[in-house]
Design an enzyme around this catalytic site. Structure first.
Site, PDB file in Angstrom:
ATOM      1  N   GLY A  50       0.852  -1.203   0.000  1.00 17.19           N
ATOM      2  CA  GLY A  50       0.000   0.000   0.000  1.00 17.19           C
ATOM      3  C   GLY A  50       0.877   1.238   0.000  1.00 17.19           C
ATOM      4  CD  GLU A  73      -1.884   2.407  -3.847  1.00 14.56           C
ATOM      5  OE1 GLU A  73      -1.312   2.525  -2.745  1.00 14.56           O
ATOM      6  OE2 GLU A  73      -3.130   2.376  -3.954  1.00 14.56           O
ATOM      7  CB  ILE A  74      -5.106  -1.661  -4.455  1.00 16.93           C
ATOM      8  CG1 ILE A  74      -6.102  -2.646  -5.073  1.00 16.93           C
ATOM      9  CG2 ILE A  74      -5.818  -0.527  -3.725  1.00 16.93           C
ATOM     10  CD1 ILE A  74      -6.805  -3.511  -4.052  1.00 16.93           C
ATOM     11  CG  ASN A 107      -6.065  -7.045  -3.276  1.00 22.82           C
ATOM     12  OD1 ASN A 107      -5.523  -6.850  -2.184  1.00 22.82           O
ATOM     13  ND2 ASN A 107      -7.331  -7.364  -3.384  1.00 22.82           N
ATOM     14  CB  CYS A 127       3.907   3.098   5.736  1.00 18.29           C
ATOM     15  SG  CYS A 127       5.587   2.485   5.833  1.00 18.29           S
ATOM     16  CG  ASP A 130      -6.710   2.430   3.509  1.00 17.19           C
ATOM     17  OD1 ASP A 130      -6.244   3.578   3.621  1.00 17.19           O
ATOM     18  OD2 ASP A 130      -6.822   1.842   2.415  1.00 17.19           O
ATOM     19  CB  THR A 205       5.201   7.639   4.664  1.00 15.68           C
ATOM     20  OG1 THR A 205       5.134   8.119   6.009  1.00 15.68           O
ATOM     21  CG2 THR A 205       5.971   6.339   4.656  1.00 15.68           C
ATOM     22  CD  GLU A 206       4.142  10.484  -0.480  1.00 12.51           C
ATOM     23  OE1 GLU A 206       4.195   9.303  -0.068  1.00 12.51           O
ATOM     24  OE2 GLU A 206       4.986  10.961  -1.271  1.00 12.51           O
ATOM     25  CD  GLU A 207      -2.056   9.134   4.937  1.00  7.63           C
ATOM     26  OE1 GLU A 207      -2.399   9.514   6.073  1.00  7.63           O
ATOM     27  OE2 GLU A 207      -2.658   9.456   3.906  1.00  7.63           O
TER      28      GLU A 207
END
Ligand code: SAM
Length: 231
Positions: A50, A73-74, A107, A127, A130, A205-207
């Site tokens: 992810g 990445e999905i 996935n 990381c 969700d 990481t962006e998050e």
């Protein structure tokens, strides 16, 4: 849906060459005439599950220049963004830089053993997954007893799963599920804090950046793949 996801029937069917052009091995005479995928000089060893917009990958790539790393990445548009980001960095820097990083659409909850053989990986990053807060959504979490067995399969003994989240309840869930799994042991916190990958996971990481802007907390936990018990 998964009907549009492409994945190899087995790891040896995966064509890695187009993702890591700087690592394609010189073909032998047999291979030149074969329809099999062109092999790489070395295998993918690090996976970011992810990966989102790829911040971890592009920060890790120069720190671990001799290891091949892959983002899964999905979302197709997000995957395309990361691929473009990596191509641009390769072009800009030249000299083999960023050739060790790539991203594919997949996935990760369904097809990990299609991509990687037993004990192929040394590091798996999870990381800011969700959170899926509602109890009936917990089965959608990417840490679970079943999935942890898949991570254990593709990780080599001594390999590490890195987790980070800003959701304390999810952190506790991940710790509980890895602690309960016989193939994993928690990496002591002082050891984790000295691992350069942990600083990158927090900051690049962006998050991780978003959480920092909001002055949020980040919960980190690392788990080491144990040796298989002798039978
Ligand atoms: N790891 C990135 C970061 O820290 O910035 C992105 C975190 S984002 C909250 C979660 C990402 O996981 C999203 O980009 C989402 O599309 C992706 N994702 C969710 N389920 C997935 C799955 N089963 N396989 C692959 N990627 C998945």
């Amino acid at each position: 849906s998964d009907h549009t996801l492409e994945y190899p029937a087995s790891p040896s069917d995966m064509d890695w060459a187009k993702h890591y052009p700087g690592y394609v091995a010189e073909p032998t005479a047999d291979e030149t005439n074969s329809s099999r995928p062109r092999p790489l000089k070395q295998d993918v060893e690090i996976v970011d599950i992810g990966c989102g917009y790829g911040g971890l990958l592009v920060a890790l790539s120069p720190i671990l220049p001799n290891n091949l790393m892959l983002g899964l990445e999905i979302r197709s548009q997000v995957t395309a963004f990361v691929q473009e980001r990596i191509y641009a960095l390769r072009k800009q820097h030249g000299d083999g830089a960023y050739q060790n990083a790539a991203c594919i659409r997949a996935n990760s909850m369904k097809f990990l053993p299609n991509f990687f053989t037993k004990a192929q990986l040394s590091k798996i990053f999870i990381c800011f997954p969700d959170p899926h807060f509602k109890a009936r959504k917990h089965k959608a979490r990417i840490v679970s007893t079943t999935l942890n067995s898949e991570y254990a399969f593709v990780l080599r003994p001594g390999g590490v799963v890195y987790t980070i989240t800003d959701v304390e309840a999810l952190h506790e869930w991940m710790v509980e599920h890895f602690d309960a799994h016989p193939a994993f042991e928690r990496v002591p916190e002082d050891e984790a804090e000295n691992d350069p990958c942990v600083a990158i996971m927090r900051a690049e990481t962006e998050e991780g950046k978003k959480v920092a802007r909001n002055n949020g907390l980040k919960f980190v936990a690392l788990f080491r793949r144990r040796e298989d018990p002798p039978w």
